[in-house]
Scaffold this active site. Structure first.
Site, mmCIF file in Angstrom:
data_model
loop_
_atom_site.group_PDB
_atom_site.id
_atom_site.type_symbol
_atom_site.label_atom_id
_atom_site.label_comp_id
_atom_site.label_asym_id
_atom_site.label_seq_id
_atom_site.Cartn_x
_atom_site.Cartn_y
_atom_site.Cartn_z
ATOM 1 C CB CYS A 59 -45.018 -38.390 -43.397
ATOM 2 S SG CYS A 59 -45.166 -36.620 -43.690
ATOM 3 C CD GLU A 107 -42.792 -35.558 -46.384
ATOM 4 O OE1 GLU A 107 -42.498 -36.427 -45.516
ATOM 5 O OE2 GLU A 107 -43.949 -35.309 -46.730
ATOM 6 C CD GLU A 134 -44.375 -43.720 -42.043
ATOM 7 O OE1 GLU A 134 -44.658 -42.529 -41.905
ATOM 8 O OE2 GLU A 134 -43.799 -44.181 -43.055
ATOM 9 C CE LYS A 182 -48.044 -42.324 -60.034
ATOM 10 N NZ LYS A 182 -49.029 -43.177 -59.241
#
Length: 497
Positions: free
Chosen positions: A301, A267, A398, A192
């Site tokens: 990331c 992750e 973040e 997906k």
């Protein structure tokens, strides 16, 4: 739909204009909902394509196809060498169509074409690396201490049907990071892609079929996370789910997986520290630290978003970083000479700008953020914030944009410096710039992060495992360890009498 960028090659333009369906059981089919969703070019904000909107019913069909392919059919009968050959054929096709795939990545994600091209080459390398492991994925003989004579051994077996949910920041690379090891191990897959960047995943599906993978081995369902992604994570016939994305969504994936206790690898996010010591080669450290946060417009990331600089060189480094960011050219990824592209969406652009405003209102000094002229696209200029403090949201959360938070330190106490690095919910990456390799080894040992680079930022080699501590995730991708997460370990003991 809008006119496509004039620099696009015919192959990429023709693909974008096609009718985009779902890949289920080796065939391209319409979504059961009959609905389409729109895909934007983030460099202009204009609609460039419409893609089938897969829903829970389509996930059911895709999972059933993957289940049949894993439990019977041609796939379980293939020898490891045959899986390796299929992967090598796919790598060749990726390389052969590299220019087209790179241009699709630009139109999907916005990154500069030169950056996208390098990523495509890295993607082909990853497939070839994992193809090599398909024939070397073995257990071992185990000596037993029980009475009698025994022959005992372990074997590695594919975990089964895998749901893979990938992010929008590196669409093709992240797909391959998950697909290649899972295929090498013998799994079947429902992929997906992110709703913001579905195009390259669909083109990859065509190449997978062209390479000769059997029907149902790889299925691709485009759609939204709230429906298609959630259905995949919760599906009772899926044996494992692998996800890359935000920590918040990762926690929802874990909850969804509880129904059948499927295996999960994640992750997730990061807020990575970078240290620059006074003995560092600043001619290398400054561009290294700049690229650590500005590359891909900060949508990484492992971005080095928390910068700790020794007080003796702090003022110089901060000024040089601001000047470096000011020299970077922003623009549409298809234009020549562009260093940074847009953010992925208007929502992300507004989110990042909101963080910058919040940081300034909390007392940070805006050292660099050049004013952008009005125009199309979702752009945020490279931004350096000085005088930041550990409690600020710009330091703790973040941002996923080109925003650097700089802070000085004034001693070499490794325990204190490691405390600064570890003062985060995340533990994905850390960077150290110094000529003192003894100190670098000692500090790296004390930092709780899945990857540490010295005098470099994020060494992206297929052989080097990648993943995080704490809320940066579970498991490792790349390297031999990537095959472990797509396998089960079985012990066999035979009494020889």
């Amino acid at each position: 739909m809008s006119t496509l960028h004039p620099r696009l090659d015919a192959a990429a333009a023709d693909f974008i204009r096609r009718e985009h369906r779902l890949l289920i059981d080796g065939r391209w089919v319409a979504a059961s909902s009959g609905r389409l969703f729109e895909v934007e070019d983030p460099g202009t904000g204009r609609i460039i394509a419409r893609v089938a909107e897969g829903v829970a019913r389509d996930i059911d069909l895709a999972v059933d196809a993957a289940r049949r392919a894993f439990d019977g059919g041609d796939w379980p009968k293939l020898k490891p060498a045959d899986r390796s050959r299929l992967l090598l054929r796919l790598a060749d096709l990726i390389e052969r169509h590299g220019d087209e795939l790179a241009q699709l990545e630009v139109m999907d994600n916005g990154k500069p074409l030169a950056v996208a091209r390098r990523g495509i080459l890295g993607t082909a390398d990853m497939v070839r690396y994992m193809a090599g492991w398909a024939t070397k994925f073995n257990g071992e003989a185990v000596p037993l201490s029980m009475p009698g004579e025994w022959h005992a051994y372990t074997v590695r077996e594919a975990v089964g049907v895998v749901g893979q949910i990938i992010p929008w920041n590196f669409p093709l690379s992240m797909a391959i990071w998950k697909l290649a090891p899972a295929l090498a191990a013998g799994c079947t897959i429902v992929l997906k892609p992110a709703e913001q960047t579905p195009l390259n995943a669909l083109r990859l599906g065509e190449l997978i079929l062209e390479a000769g993978f059997p029907a149902g081995v790889v299925n691709i369902v485009t759609g939204f996370g709230a429906e298609a992604g959630a259905a995949l994570a919760a599906h009772p016939k899926v044996d494992k789910v692998a996800f890359t994305g935000s920590t918040q969504t990762g926690k929802r994936i874990v909850q969804a997986a509880l129904g059948n206790l499927k295996k999960v690898t994640l992750e997730l996010g990061g807020k990575s520290p970078v240290f620059i010591f006074p003995d560092a080669d600043l001619e290398a450290a400054v561009p290294g630290a700049a690229n650590a946060i500005f590359f891909n417009s900060g949508q990484v990331c492992s971005a080095g978003s928390r910068l700790y600089v020794h007080a003796r060189v702090y003022e110089r480094v901060v000024a040089d970083l601001a000047a470096y960011g000011d020299r970077l050219r922003l623009g549409h990824g298809m234009e020549e000479g562009v260093d940074l592209g847009p953010l992925i969406s208007r929502v992300q652009m507004e989110r990042v700008r909101g963080y910058i405003e919040k940081g300034c209102s909390d007392g940070a000094t805006l050292v660099s953020q050049r004013r952008l002229d009005g125009g199309d696209g979702f752009f945020v200029a490279p931004t350096v914030l000085a005088d930041t403090r550990a409690e600020m949201s710009v330091v703790r959360e973040e941002i996923f944009g080109p925003v650097l938070c700089a802070m000085p330190f004034d001693d070499d106490d490794l325990e204190r410096l490691a405390g600064l690095a570890n003062d985060s919910d995340y533990g994905l990456f850390a960077g150290i710039w110094t000529r003192d390799f003894g100190m670098a080894h000692k500090l790296a040992k004390r930092i709780r992060a899945g990857s540490v680079s010295v005098n470099a930022h994020m060494v992206n080699d297929p052989a080097l495992p990648f993943g995080g501590f704490k809320q940066s995730g579970w498991g490792r991708e790349r390297g031999r360890e990537a095959l472990d997460i797509y396998s089960e370990l079985k012990s066999v003991a035979i009494n020889l009498g």
